[in-house]
Design an enzyme around this catalytic site. Structure first.
Site, short mmCIF file in Angstrom:
data_model
loop_
_atom_site.label_atom_id
_atom_site.label_comp_id
_atom_site.label_asym_id
_atom_site.label_seq_id
_atom_site.Cartn_x
_atom_site.Cartn_y
_atom_site.Cartn_z
N PRO A 182 61.19 22.63 10.60
CA PRO A 182 61.71 21.43 11.29
C PRO A 182 60.63 20.55 11.93
CG PRO A 182 62.14 23.40 12.59
CD PRO A 182 61.61 23.87 11.27
N GLU A 229 53.34 33.02 7.24
CA GLU A 229 53.83 31.71 6.82
C GLU A 229 52.84 31.04 5.87
OE1 GLU A 229 56.61 29.51 9.60
OE2 GLU A 229 54.81 28.30 9.72
#
Ligand code: UDP
Length: 347
Positions: A222, A291
């Protein structure tokens, strides 16, 4: 006469001094102007959570504009759908799965102090995650007593899977992918068709239905949603197996939620664990931990379905609004707050 004319028009010496004074003033105002501009630039710089801070490179520069049209992004350049839960396309997808029988697994790691999040996670998932579908929650834990004693419907089950105690987070981030691959190979692959992996410090706050099912599913981060490619915190160290060349990549994905068909998730976990091991052998671990490796993998193997940030949201100065927040990351939200606001959000 000479005396008057002397005082009205300065001597050569006086002329030089005045010119120097003028130049000095000009230079000084230039310095003040630059410093004020720099301060404003720093003031406008978005706050960065430790997780997303990648140093000078990868951070938005002054003047970077969020591309608001991204809100209408429904399909990628390689024709993978981008899922917004309330869209007619999502409704169509839910309709497609309505007559199918399948089982879905949801893996969470719960080690050490993260057991405090488990009850809230499961209770909220029971309310909103694939309601009415058959689910196995695989709880990878070092403490079997942390498994809540909940009565679930017949086709939904909590399955504790023991992992050895891990004293440090940093260590867990190095072995999580290999533990996941091992668990899929050992048990999970025989039991479920779809598999999702999530961080446990999250809460479902709105429905997450079968619109999320796809072969290889990734979730848009986001905080980088709509920002230009060069701002993404891809791995910049060339020696790392997570390294991403300048100009490479499509989107920046979060590791809070990913999944897909069991075989696809296995391939992902297996490849990432190999990358992590190879880096570890050189004594290196990528900047954004798992990640980074996940993003590297997803550049080579583009996801077939992308979840919009409705499915991984947290309130930070950098996140754009979404039509509906469905899953909220409590941990990342806390990380993005100013110290004085942490208490009010119970961080
Ligand atoms: N985790 C855990 N114990 C730890 C650290 C992490 O169980 O001591 C698991 C937990 O599921 C957590 C996930 O690993 O949600 C990711 O860790 P964290 O949320 O700290 O990292 P983030 O991805 O938010 O930076």
């Amino acid at each position: 006469m000479v005396c008057v004319s002397n005082s009205a028009s300065p001597t050569g010496m006086e002329r030089i001094t005045k010119r120097r004074l003028f130049l000095a003033c000009l230079a000084l105002s230039g310095v003040i102007y630059f410093l004020r501009g720099r301060k404003a630039e720093l003031r406008n710089m978005p706050a960065f959570s430790p997780h997303s801070d990648s140093g000078v490179e990868g951070i938005p520069r002054e003047g970077d504009q969020v591309d608001e049209t991204i809100h209408f992004l429904n399909v990628t350049s390689w024709y993978a759908p981008v899922v917004w839960g309330d869209s007619t396309e999502s409704e169509r997808r839910r309709g497609e799965f309505a007559y199918r029988t399948f089982r879905t697994g949801l893996v969470v790691f719960v080690l050490g102090r993260y057991s405090q999040y488990l009850l809230r996670f499961v209770v909220s998932a029971e309310r909103y995650f694939l309601p009415g579908e058959s689910i196995v929650y695989y709880i990878m834990t070092d403490n079997l007593r942390s498994i809540p004693d909940l009565e679930l419907p017949e086709d939904r089950e909590l399955r504790p899977m023991r992992v050895a105690e891990m004293p440090q987070w940093n260590h867990l981030s190095k072995v999580r992918m290999s533990l996941l691959a091992e668990a899929i190979r050992g048990t999970i692959a025989k039991e479920v068709e779809y598999l999702f992996c999530m961080d446990v410090d999250q809460e479902f706050i709105n429905p997450v239905g079968t619109e999320i099912l796809g072969d290889l599913v990734a979730t848009l981060h986001p905080e980088y949603f709509g920002l230009p490619l060069y701002t993404f915190p891809y791995e910049k160290v060339k020696l790392s197996r997570a390294f991403v060349e300048e100009g490479e990549g499509d989107f920046y994905y979060t590791s809070e939620l990913y999944g897909g068909l069991c075989a696809e998730v296995y391939a992902l976990a297996e490849a990432c664990s190999r990358f992590i091991l190879q880096d570890s052998e050189m004594g290196y671990h990528a900047m954004q931990y798992e990640e980074s490796y996940l993003n590297r993998y997803l550049i080579n193997h583009r996801p077939t379905l992308l979840l919009s940030p409705e499915y991984s949201w947290w309130d930070s100065p950098r996140t754009l609004d979404v039509p509906i927040q469905r899953i909220v990351s409590l941990g990342r939200q806390c990380a993005s707050l100013e110290p004085q606001n942490k208490e009010t959000r119970k961080c």
